[in-house]
Design a protein around this motif. Structure first.
Motif, mmCIF file in Angstrom:
data_model
loop_
_atom_site.group_PDB
_atom_site.id
_atom_site.type_symbol
_atom_site.label_atom_id
_atom_site.label_comp_id
_atom_site.label_asym_id
_atom_site.label_seq_id
_atom_site.Cartn_x
_atom_site.Cartn_y
_atom_site.Cartn_z
ATOM 1 N N TYR A 272 -9.794 -53.689 29.720
ATOM 2 C CA TYR A 272 -11.193 -53.685 30.122
ATOM 3 C C TYR A 272 -12.102 -53.883 28.912
ATOM 4 C CZ TYR A 272 -15.602 -52.770 32.251
ATOM 5 O OH TYR A 272 -16.889 -52.931 32.682
ATOM 6 N N CYS A 273 -11.794 -53.233 27.806
ATOM 7 C CA CYS A 273 -12.643 -53.374 26.621
ATOM 8 C C CYS A 273 -12.648 -54.802 26.092
ATOM 9 C CB CYS A 273 -12.186 -52.410 25.523
ATOM 10 S SG CYS A 273 -12.709 -50.711 25.818
ATOM 11 N N GLN A 274 -11.574 -55.542 26.310
ATOM 12 C CA GLN A 274 -11.523 -56.924 25.851
ATOM 13 C C GLN A 274 -12.094 -57.901 26.871
ATOM 14 O OE1 GLN A 274 -7.680 -57.879 23.537
ATOM 15 N NE2 GLN A 274 -7.144 -56.047 24.679
ATOM 16 N N LYS A 275 -12.001 -57.569 28.162
ATOM 17 C CA LYS A 275 -12.378 -58.524 29.205
ATOM 18 C C LYS A 275 -13.628 -58.126 29.981
ATOM 19 C CE LYS A 275 -8.439 -60.854 28.692
ATOM 20 N NZ LYS A 275 -8.349 -62.260 28.254
ATOM 21 N N GLY A 276 -13.924 -56.816 30.055
ATOM 22 C CA GLY A 276 -15.016 -56.351 30.903
ATOM 23 C C GLY A 276 -16.390 -56.674 30.330
ATOM 24 N N LYS A 277 -17.400 -56.672 31.201
ATOM 25 C CA LYS A 277 -18.753 -57.040 30.788
ATOM 26 C C LYS A 277 -19.704 -55.848 30.724
ATOM 27 C CE LYS A 277 -18.371 -61.680 32.741
ATOM 28 N NZ LYS A 277 -18.883 -62.631 33.737
ATOM 29 N N CYS A 278 -19.447 -54.825 31.527
ATOM 30 C CA CYS A 278 -20.398 -53.715 31.659
ATOM 31 C C CYS A 278 -20.006 -52.611 30.676
ATOM 32 C CB CYS A 278 -20.409 -53.201 33.097
ATOM 33 S SG CYS A 278 -21.661 -51.963 33.438
ATOM 34 N N LEU A 279 -20.265 -52.830 29.395
ATOM 35 C CA LEU A 279 -19.799 -51.898 28.361
ATOM 36 C C LEU A 279 -20.835 -50.846 27.967
ATOM 37 C CD1 LEU A 279 -17.962 -54.454 26.040
ATOM 38 C CD2 LEU A 279 -16.920 -52.852 27.627
ATOM 39 N N SER A 280 -21.974 -50.794 28.629
ATOM 40 C CA SER A 280 -23.050 -49.899 28.202
ATOM 41 C C SER A 280 -23.064 -48.570 28.953
ATOM 42 C CB SER A 280 -24.403 -50.593 28.380
ATOM 43 O OG SER A 280 -24.607 -50.924 29.750
ATOM 44 N N ILE A 281 -22.142 -48.346 29.885
ATOM 45 C CA ILE A 281 -22.160 -47.101 30.657
ATOM 46 C C ILE A 281 -21.795 -45.923 29.757
ATOM 47 C CG2 ILE A 281 -21.648 -48.230 32.849
ATOM 48 C CD1 ILE A 281 -18.761 -47.325 32.515
ATOM 49 N N ASP A 282 -22.368 -44.765 30.054
ATOM 50 C CA ASP A 282 -22.167 -43.560 29.246
ATOM 51 C C ASP A 282 -22.086 -42.376 30.191
ATOM 52 O OD1 ASP A 282 -22.021 -41.625 27.316
ATOM 53 O OD2 ASP A 282 -24.062 -41.889 26.560
ATOM 54 N N VAL A 283 -20.892 -42.103 30.708
ATOM 55 C CA VAL A 283 -20.704 -41.080 31.736
ATOM 56 C C VAL A 283 -21.103 -39.701 31.233
ATOM 57 C CG1 VAL A 283 -19.001 -39.895 33.159
ATOM 58 C CG2 VAL A 283 -18.923 -42.386 32.943
ATOM 59 N N ASN A 284 -20.665 -39.336 30.031
ATOM 60 C CA ASN A 284 -20.915 -37.975 29.553
ATOM 61 C C ASN A 284 -22.115 -37.876 28.616
ATOM 62 O OD1 ASN A 284 -19.689 -39.365 27.507
ATOM 63 N ND2 ASN A 284 -17.877 -38.059 27.389
ATOM 64 N N LYS A 285 -22.939 -38.932 28.573
ATOM 65 C CA LYS A 285 -24.264 -38.887 27.909
ATOM 66 C C LYS A 285 -24.188 -38.466 26.443
ATOM 67 C CE LYS A 285 -25.935 -39.718 32.030
ATOM 68 N NZ LYS A 285 -26.332 -41.077 32.409
ATOM 69 N N ASN A 286 -23.224 -38.997 25.712
ATOM 70 C CA ASN A 286 -23.143 -38.661 24.294
ATOM 71 C C ASN A 286 -23.467 -39.845 23.392
ATOM 72 O OD1 ASN A 286 -20.901 -40.258 24.607
ATOM 73 N ND2 ASN A 286 -19.420 -38.721 23.921
ATOM 74 N N GLY A 287 -23.967 -40.931 23.996
ATOM 75 C CA GLY A 287 -24.396 -42.079 23.217
ATOM 76 C C GLY A 287 -23.304 -43.073 22.890
ATOM 77 N N ILE A 288 -22.051 -42.803 23.295
ATOM 78 C CA ILE A 288 -20.949 -43.715 23.026
ATOM 79 C C ILE A 288 -20.580 -44.435 24.325
ATOM 80 C CG2 ILE A 288 -18.587 -43.931 22.175
ATOM 81 C CD1 ILE A 288 -18.967 -41.224 20.793
ATOM 82 N N PRO A 289 -20.523 -45.768 24.318
ATOM 83 C CA PRO A 289 -20.121 -46.478 25.545
ATOM 84 C C PRO A 289 -18.777 -45.959 26.056
ATOM 85 C CG PRO A 289 -20.911 -48.031 23.897
ATOM 86 C CD PRO A 289 -20.805 -46.702 23.210
ATOM 87 N N GLN A 290 -18.739 -45.626 27.332
ATOM 88 C CA GLN A 290 -17.560 -44.953 27.887
ATOM 89 C C GLN A 290 -16.265 -45.746 27.723
ATOM 90 O OE1 GLN A 290 -18.759 -41.985 28.951
ATOM 91 N NE2 GLN A 290 -16.653 -41.278 28.678
ATOM 92 N N PRO A 291 -16.266 -47.062 27.939
ATOM 93 C CA PRO A 291 -15.000 -47.784 27.751
ATOM 94 C C PRO A 291 -14.433 -47.628 26.342
ATOM 95 C CG PRO A 291 -16.526 -49.109 29.013
ATOM 96 C CD PRO A 291 -17.299 -47.931 28.526
ATOM 97 N N GLN A 292 -15.284 -47.701 25.328
ATOM 98 C CA GLN A 292 -14.807 -47.537 23.950
ATOM 99 C C GLN A 292 -14.364 -46.099 23.686
ATOM 100 O OE1 GLN A 292 -17.721 -48.939 21.157
ATOM 101 N NE2 GLN A 292 -17.974 -50.909 22.198
ATOM 102 N N GLU A 293 -15.104 -45.150 24.223
ATOM 103 C CA GLU A 293 -14.789 -43.743 23.991
ATOM 104 C C GLU A 293 -13.436 -43.371 24.607
ATOM 105 O OE1 GLU A 293 -16.629 -39.282 24.814
ATOM 106 O OE2 GLU A 293 -17.811 -41.055 25.317
ATOM 107 N N GLU A 294 -13.220 -43.775 25.861
ATOM 108 C CA GLU A 294 -11.960 -43.429 26.524
ATOM 109 C C GLU A 294 -10.795 -44.151 25.858
ATOM 110 O OE1 GLU A 294 -12.041 -41.008 28.437
ATOM 111 O OE2 GLU A 294 -14.105 -40.953 29.134
ATOM 112 N N LEU A 295 -11.011 -45.385 25.415
ATOM 113 C CA LEU A 295 -9.953 -46.121 24.738
ATOM 114 C C LEU A 295 -9.533 -45.413 23.451
ATOM 115 C CD1 LEU A 295 -8.108 -48.557 24.302
ATOM 116 C CD2 LEU A 295 -10.065 -49.760 23.291
#
Length: 919
Positions: free
Chosen positions: A345-368
């Protein structure tokens, strides 16, 4: 007399629009007299029943206390009626049952129990109806077999649910039933379609009563959800599928691509105005429809299963994710797949700005990053990875069964059991970890170089350990080849390629190729091993076997680049799996979902729509796991990208749409997405539904009729691999195709060649090659047919092709040496008979040229030379005949190429059996 009334009502019921119910209701008990009801309960629980006065007369009140442990209370009564498949029971209830579970149970004459569980989430004096169709009741226990005969008793039980055993009361004023008529539903995506996608819906008409001529005049229309304007009309296509209950029709609106939100309506042109008329749930047609609708729910769910922030802070290895809501362990055998999905997803996905836990880090990058660290740390010192990971040491505290009950009601922060790291070594988990960490390394390269390097180092160590093991099963061999090919592409180190190449022949020997052994000629899958000639691991394809197919495709890419003679063997294996297995396993039903089981019966392999009885060792037997639909869709899409065969992208779409609503239950299987989600296991114990969770999926106790158990693990349990392969497939389906190329003239790159790409509608784009003779990349819409035209003075090249999602197509053209091929292969190649394969060549170049024609054939014997060299003058045509003999009843693959033209022309694939059902 009561049975006679039922039969009369069954045949005389009338139809209404949408759900089309027959409204004749028969009262079984109005509870004026409760003396016929008996009660019992588990030890330590309390149940009092009494007759009470209500405004409408009398009712039965159950006053209960379920206690702290798992217990139950119930009331039952003898009721002798005949049940039809389309019978529906109706309960009218009130009170405060305190979020516990009602178990509605039917018992027949030989003690067979059928039933359904319903969470009672209300507190009211106002009576409400609970509708329970018999077809939603599943076999529970008892009886001589799993079939239900005449009803003898009805039991109403209350057991622990979200209320966790609290006291409560349930008031029942009416128990009745009715036969339903003409239940009709449009089953299609409840999310939507990309504009150029194949778009279909299935109409399922159950228990039809009416003239047959009406079924020959069913039409449909598509209208805007808001403006109600009709945008599309067409005929429904009736199909002869009979394996599941009902009449089936296919609605195809693939050529409707106007963006917006719509509803489909079906109707009959001859008959009453509202007869069979019904509407679908709304859906959208728009770009990036999956990404925009599902990304936030998916990452919400994944974040919910995080471990090591507020729970299990003393684990031997911190971090990672709980495997399910009820298995608080951290399993490498599923976490490796989640890491692959997150990195994809981090390589192919487009919606990288979501932040589920509101800590300022895009969720896809954080979970990865979160999971990458854990998968680096979870490996043993020698690089191996266990199958089990972090688990509970429950033995000092309780029995295993009590342990699972304990977890079912537990918030992870309350879990105080000792947890240990399992140190057993799994070849499969280790190889998958190497694949996942290699992919994660690439995804993290720019955002976290240090973690990226650590991930690749650990992947290499995983591979080194695996390379020293004895590989005997197809899934171990496939996973190792996938790991090797992935590392070779990431590092360029030849040792990975050489090791994978060495194991390739051993894996290919395990492929099932004799199509006469298989129902529907669905050969092409891989036996477990040379000694285990079966496919009993199909019920968890994503966890065991995806490495075989992904590894073979990745290795084929490398073999082709190196002009290695083994590439055609790898390509043959991939082509057979795609054309025989995937196509034929998905050709059986109107839904085009891939069937999930093959088991040997009476000397021949039978296809099961869901996993068969021999998969009972798994919790998810008799099953079609959603992760397997996504994983096989991913394999098909990767094959489509390599071959340009658009039908395999359509296959991938169909697996996705199966989980989004185009299924026989009409259920969207992503919680909180779509219009209708069926109950999931977590709801019955007060821990759900959870946004973005994907449960196991549709089951079938007998492998035939689809059903939903919901309250059990088999259908309703959330499980990380579903989210894993959803994230691996979804962003690939959202990516547009790209085409680029290089043009040569007299062996040199040529500048200024006019390159035109156009479709048959309105799209057209023209560019010119640069100084290096290159053009592009040009972005194209997937699943659409395009024409590529190149012109330079009197030289011309033209080619038609389909664009595939996530495809990067590179075209190399020699303008002065162009020839076209047309391959003619007999419709059916008969074993042992000499047959002619013809290749017609036309020289499209303005001058004469020497042609080297090469034919690849597998699996047949050639009666002559397969390579011929000759000259053709400008515009000249020639036909070359090749004599071949089919050696045995296996698929035959024939490919032709003109040496010097980089793109291999075409392939002809022949098999002597047709699928028994194909739309």
């Amino acid at each position: 007399m009561r049975k006679l009334i039922c039969i009369i009502l069954f045949f005389l019921g009338f139809s209404l629009n949408y759900t089309a119910f027959a409204r004749e209701v028969i009262v079984l008990d109005d509870f004026d007299d409760i003396s016929g009801w008996k009660k019992n309960m588990s030890e330590g629980n309390r149940l009092e029943i009494k007759s009470i006065n209500i405004a409408q007369g009398k009712a039965l009140e159950m006053d209960f206390d379920l206690g702290e442990k798992l217990g139950w209370v119930q009331i039952g009564k003898e009721i002798d009626i005949e049940i039809f498949p389309n019978t529906e029971f109706i309960l009218e209830v009130a009170g405060n049952p305190n979020k516990n579970v009602l178990e509605f149970k039917l018992v027949d004459e030989d003690g067979t129990n059928f039933g359904k569980k319903i969470v009672l989430d209300f507190d009211t004096k106002k009576f409400q109806k609970i509708n329970i169709p018999f077809e939603e009741c599943r076999y529970l226990w008892g009886g001589k077999d799993k079939s239900f005969e005449n009803l003898k008793e009805i039991w109403l039980a209350l057991s622990h649910g979200p209320g966790q055993g609290k006291k409560g009361n349930l008031v029942i004023k009416n128990l009745s039933f009715r036969p339903l008529k003409n239940i009709i539903e449009i089953q299609t995506s409840q999310v939507g379609f990309h504009p150029t996608d194949k778009k279909q819906a299935v109409v399922r008409l159950k228990h039809y009563q009416g003239p047959d001529r009406y079924l020959d005049n069913i039409k449909f229309k598509i209208f805007g959800k808001e403006d109600k304007k009709i945008y599309y009309r067409a005929d429904a296509a009736r199909c002869d599928f009979k394996d599941w209950l009902g009449e089936y029709f296919i609605l195809d609106f693939s050529d409707f691509n106007r963006q917006g939100e719509y509803v489909v309506e079906v109707f009959v042109t001859h008959g009453p105005a509202d007869f069979l008329r019904t509407q679908s749930f709304p859906f959208k047609i728009e770009e990036d429809i999956l990404n925009s609708t599902t990304t936030l729910p998916e990452y919400t769910f994944i974040n919910h299963l995080r471990c090591g922030e507020t729970c299990h802070l003393k684990d031997p290895v911190l971090g990672g994710y709980h495997d399910t809501l009820f298995d608080l362990g951290k399993r490498p055998w599923s976490s490796t797949h989640l890491l692959y999905g997150l990195s994809t997803y981090c390589q192919k996905g487009k919606c990288l700005s979501i932040d589920v836990n509101k800590n300022g880090i895009p969720q896809p990058q954080e979970e990865l990053a979160w999971l990458t660290k854990f998968m680096i740390d979870i490996a043993n010192d020698d690089g191996s990875v266990s199958w089990v990971g972090i688990t509970h040491n429950f033995q000092p505290y309780m029995k295993e069964g009590e342990y699972y009950v304990y977890l079912a009601f537990l918030d992870p922060r309350e879990d105080k059991l000792t947890r240990v790291k399992d140190k057993t070594k799994s070849i499969l988990a280790t190889c998958f970890n190497a694949v996942a960490l290699t992919s994660a390394s690439q995804a993290l390269g720019k955002v976290n170089p240090q973690l990226s390097a650590s991930a690749l180092d650990r992947a290499i160590k995983n591979w080194v350990w695996a390379s020293k093991q004895r590989l005997s099963t197809s899934h171990d061999l496939g996973a190792f080849i996938w790991a090797s090919a992935s590392l070779y592409k990431a590092t360029g180190d030849e040792k990975y390629f050489e090791k994978a190449r060495a194991f390739l022949p051993k894996l290919l020997k395990l492929q099932s190729l004799d199509y006469t052994d298989f129902e529907n000629a669905a050969c092409g899958d891989f036996y477990i091993s040379s000694s285990q000639r079966n496919f009993n691991l199909q019920y968890k394809y994503a966890i065991h076997n995806i490495g075989i197919n992904m590894g073979l495709m990745e290795l084929e890419d490398v073999l082709k680049q190196k002009n290695d003679p083994l590439w055609f063997d790898a390509h043959y294996a991939n082509a057979v799996f795609a054309n025989s297995y995937l196509k034929n396993m998905a050709s059986l039903t109107p839904y085009n979902q891939v069937a999930m089981g093959i088991e040997k019966e009476d000397g021949r392999y039978k296809i099961y729509y869901f996993a068969g009885e021999k998969a009972q060792a798994a919790a998810a037997h008799t099953h079609g796991l959603n992760c397997d639909h996504y994983a096989l869709g991913l394999v098909a899409l990767e094959w489509a990208k390599r071959t340009g065969q658009v039908e395999f992208e359509e296959f991938a779409d169909e697996q996705m749409q199966w989980t989004l609503g185009k299924n026989p239950l009409g259920n969207c299987m992503i919680s909180g997405v779509g219009e209708r989600n069926l109950p999931v296991m977590s709801e019955f114990v007060g821990r759900g539904p959870i946004l973005g969770g994907i449960p196991n999926g549709i089951t079938s106790a007998k492998g035939i009729q689809p059903e939903w158990w919901g309250s059990g693990a088999s259908s309703g349990e959330y499980w990380l691999p579903h989210n894993s392969y959803f994230l691996a497939l979804m962003p690939r389906l959202e990516k547009k195709a790209k085409i680029s190329g290089k043009v040569f003239l007299e062996g040199e790159p040529v500048e200024g060649v006019k390159v035109k790409i156009y479709d048959d509608e309105s799209f057209s784009e023209t560019v010119k090659t640069d100084k290096q003779g290159e053009f592009g990349p040009i972005e194209l819409i997937p699943q659409k047919k395009y024409n590529l035209l190149m012109e330079k003075k009197n030289l011309k090249f033209k080619k038609a092709f389909y664009a595939i999602s996530d495809q990067v197509k590179n075209v190399i053209v020699n303008l002065d040496s162009q020839a076209e091929l047309e391959l003619f292969v007999p419709e059916e190649l008969v074993v042992g008979k000499e047959q002619i394969v013809s290749v017609k060549i036309e020289n499209k170049a303005p001058t004469s040229q020497e042609i080297t024609l090469r034919l690849y054939v597998k699996d047949a014997k050639s009666l002559g030379d397969l390579e011929r060299v000759f000259k053709l003058s400008a515009g000249e045509q020639r036909t070359c005949d090749f004599n071949i003999v089919a050696k045995k009843t296996v698929p035959i693959l024939i490919r032709a190429e003109i040496v010097g033209q980089p793109e291999i022309f075409d392939e002809a694939y022949r098999i002597a059996k047709e699928p028994r059902y194909n739309k």
